[in-house]
Design a protein around this motif. Structure first.
Motif, PDB file in Angstrom:
ATOM      1  N   PRO A 187     113.302  67.999 -18.113  1.00 19.88           N
ATOM      2  CA  PRO A 187     112.622  67.818 -18.905  1.00 19.88           C
ATOM      3  C   PRO A 187     112.824  69.169 -20.494  1.00 19.88           C
ATOM      4  N   SER A 188     113.078  68.725 -20.697  1.00 22.90           N
ATOM      5  CA  SER A 188     113.824  69.265 -22.612  1.00 22.90           C
ATOM      6  C   SER A 188     112.450  69.148 -23.389  1.00 22.90           C
ATOM      7  N   GLY A 189     111.675  68.549 -23.373  1.00 19.24           N
ATOM      8  CA  GLY A 189     110.532  68.520 -24.669  1.00 19.24           C
ATOM      9  C   GLY A 189     109.856  66.515 -25.239  1.00 19.24           C
ATOM     10  N   ARG A 190     109.942  66.820 -26.596  1.00 19.85           N
ATOM     11  CA  ARG A 190     109.893  65.777 -26.829  1.00 19.85           C
ATOM     12  C   ARG A 190     110.673  64.803 -28.308  1.00 19.85           C
ATOM     13  N   ALA A 191     110.992  64.407 -28.530  1.00 21.74           N
ATOM     14  CA  ALA A 191     111.467  63.070 -29.438  1.00 21.74           C
ATOM     15  C   ALA A 191     110.391  63.470 -30.459  1.00 21.74           C
ATOM     16  N   GLY A 192     111.302  62.934 -31.924  1.00 26.09           N
ATOM     17  CA  GLY A 192     109.904  63.338 -32.849  1.00 26.09           C
ATOM     18  C   GLY A 192     109.203  62.202 -32.566  1.00 26.09           C
ATOM     19  N   ASN A 193     109.304  61.050 -32.189  1.00 25.20           N
ATOM     20  CA  ASN A 193     108.445  60.259 -31.948  1.00 25.20           C
ATOM     21  C   ASN A 193     106.945  60.708 -30.797  1.00 25.20           C
ATOM     22  N   GLY A 194     107.654  61.445 -30.162  1.00 30.35           N
ATOM     23  CA  GLY A 194     106.480  61.503 -29.162  1.00 30.35           C
ATOM     24  C   GLY A 194     107.000  61.024 -27.439  1.00 30.35           C
ATOM     25  N   VAL A 195     108.531  60.758 -27.350  1.00 31.21           N
ATOM     26  CA  VAL A 195     108.669  60.054 -25.962  1.00 31.21           C
ATOM     27  C   VAL A 195     109.329  61.391 -25.516  1.00 31.21           C
ATOM     28  N   PRO A 196     108.960  61.132 -24.226  1.00 32.46           N
ATOM     29  CA  PRO A 196     109.748  62.914 -23.603  1.00 32.46           C
ATOM     30  C   PRO A 196     111.320  62.732 -23.603  1.00 32.46           C
ATOM     31  N   THR A 197     111.763  63.610 -23.794  1.00 36.20           N
ATOM     32  CA  THR A 197     112.813  63.914 -23.636  1.00 36.20           C
ATOM     33  C   THR A 197     113.698  64.459 -22.135  1.00 36.20           C
ATOM     34  N   VAL A 198     115.042  64.388 -21.958  1.00 39.89           N
ATOM     35  CA  VAL A 198     115.232  65.703 -20.358  1.00 39.89           C
ATOM     36  C   VAL A 198     117.371  65.470 -20.574  1.00 39.89           C
ATOM     37  N   VAL A 199     117.023  66.611 -19.828  1.00 41.40           N
ATOM     38  CA  VAL A 199     118.641  67.457 -19.836  1.00 41.40           C
ATOM     39  C   VAL A 199     118.696  66.579 -18.664  1.00 41.40           C
ATOM     40  N   GLN A 200     120.330  65.474 -18.044  1.00 42.34           N
ATOM     41  CA  GLN A 200     120.669  65.580 -16.886  1.00 42.34           C
ATOM     42  C   GLN A 200     121.732  65.928 -16.397  1.00 42.34           C
ATOM     43  N   VAL A 201     121.647  66.512 -15.372  1.00 42.79           N
ATOM     44  CA  VAL A 201     122.552  67.473 -14.702  1.00 42.79           C
ATOM     45  C   VAL A 201     123.676  66.474 -13.910  1.00 42.79           C
ATOM     46  N   VAL A 202     125.008  65.995 -13.444  1.00 42.75           N
ATOM     47  CA  VAL A 202     125.495  65.707 -12.672  1.00 42.75           C
ATOM     48  C   VAL A 202     126.311  66.108 -11.930  1.00 42.75           C
ATOM     49  N   ALA A 203     126.554  66.314 -11.170  1.00 39.42           N
ATOM     50  CA  ALA A 203     127.862  67.455 -10.324  1.00 39.42           C
ATOM     51  C   ALA A 203     128.433  66.913  -9.583  1.00 39.42           C
ATOM     52  N   ARG A 204     129.193  67.679  -9.687  1.00 38.41           N
ATOM     53  CA  ARG A 204     130.446  66.578  -8.440  1.00 38.41           C
ATOM     54  C   ARG A 204     130.223  66.682  -6.953  1.00 38.41           C
ATOM     55  N   PRO A 205     130.647  65.460  -6.578  1.00 34.13           N
ATOM     56  CA  PRO A 205     130.430  64.466  -5.280  1.00 34.13           C
ATOM     57  C   PRO A 205     129.659  65.987  -4.528  1.00 34.13           C
ATOM     58  N   TYR A 206     128.618  65.245  -3.577  1.00 42.51           N
ATOM     59  CA  TYR A 206     128.052  66.109  -2.353  1.00 42.51           C
ATOM     60  C   TYR A 206     127.840  67.555  -2.638  1.00 42.51           C
ATOM     61  N   ASP A 207     127.917  67.768  -4.277  1.00 39.96           N
ATOM     62  CA  ASP A 207     127.650  70.170  -4.440  1.00 39.96           C
ATOM     63  C   ASP A 207     126.076  69.189  -5.252  1.00 39.96           C
ATOM     64  N   ASP A 208     125.345  69.271  -4.157  1.00 37.42           N
ATOM     65  CA  ASP A 208     123.990  69.481  -4.249  1.00 37.42           C
ATOM     66  C   ASP A 208     123.803  70.904  -4.566  1.00 37.42           C
ATOM     67  N   PRO A 209     123.721  72.435  -4.017  1.00 37.38           N
ATOM     68  CA  PRO A 209     123.618  73.711  -4.629  1.00 37.38           C
ATOM     69  C   PRO A 209     123.591  73.637  -6.486  1.00 37.38           C
ATOM     70  N   ALA A 210     125.631  73.194  -6.686  1.00 33.67           N
ATOM     71  CA  ALA A 210     125.522  72.917  -8.436  1.00 33.67           C
ATOM     72  C   ALA A 210     124.723  72.655  -8.698  1.00 33.67           C
TER      73      ALA A 210
END
Length: 62
Positions: free
Chosen positions: A11-34
């Motif tokens: 979660p990263s906050g809310r847009a001006g209209n109140g909709v929740p925003t997020v930051v999406q993290v995508v790691a290398r294949p099979y690198d769950d710890p990262a």
């Protein structure tokens, strides 16, 4: 078939209209710890984003 890349949304906050925003993290294949490390770092940097006042109440059961 799903991706081999671990994905995490922080979660990263809310847009001006109140909709929740997020930051999406995508790691290398099979690198769950990262993905988890990056997600924790993003969460620490962004600070707490939960607002209990904006959550819907529980429906009465009984």
């Amino acid at each position: 078939m799903g991706s081999r890349h671990p994905v995490l949304n922080v979660p990263s906050g809310r847009a001006g209209n109140g909709v929740p925003t997020v930051v999406q993290v995508v790691a290398r294949p099979y690198d769950d710890p990262a993905a988890l490390r990056l997600g924790a770092a993003a969460e620490a940097r962004l600070g707490p984003r939960s607002d209990p006042g904006r959550r819907p109440g529980l429906a009465h059961q009984g």
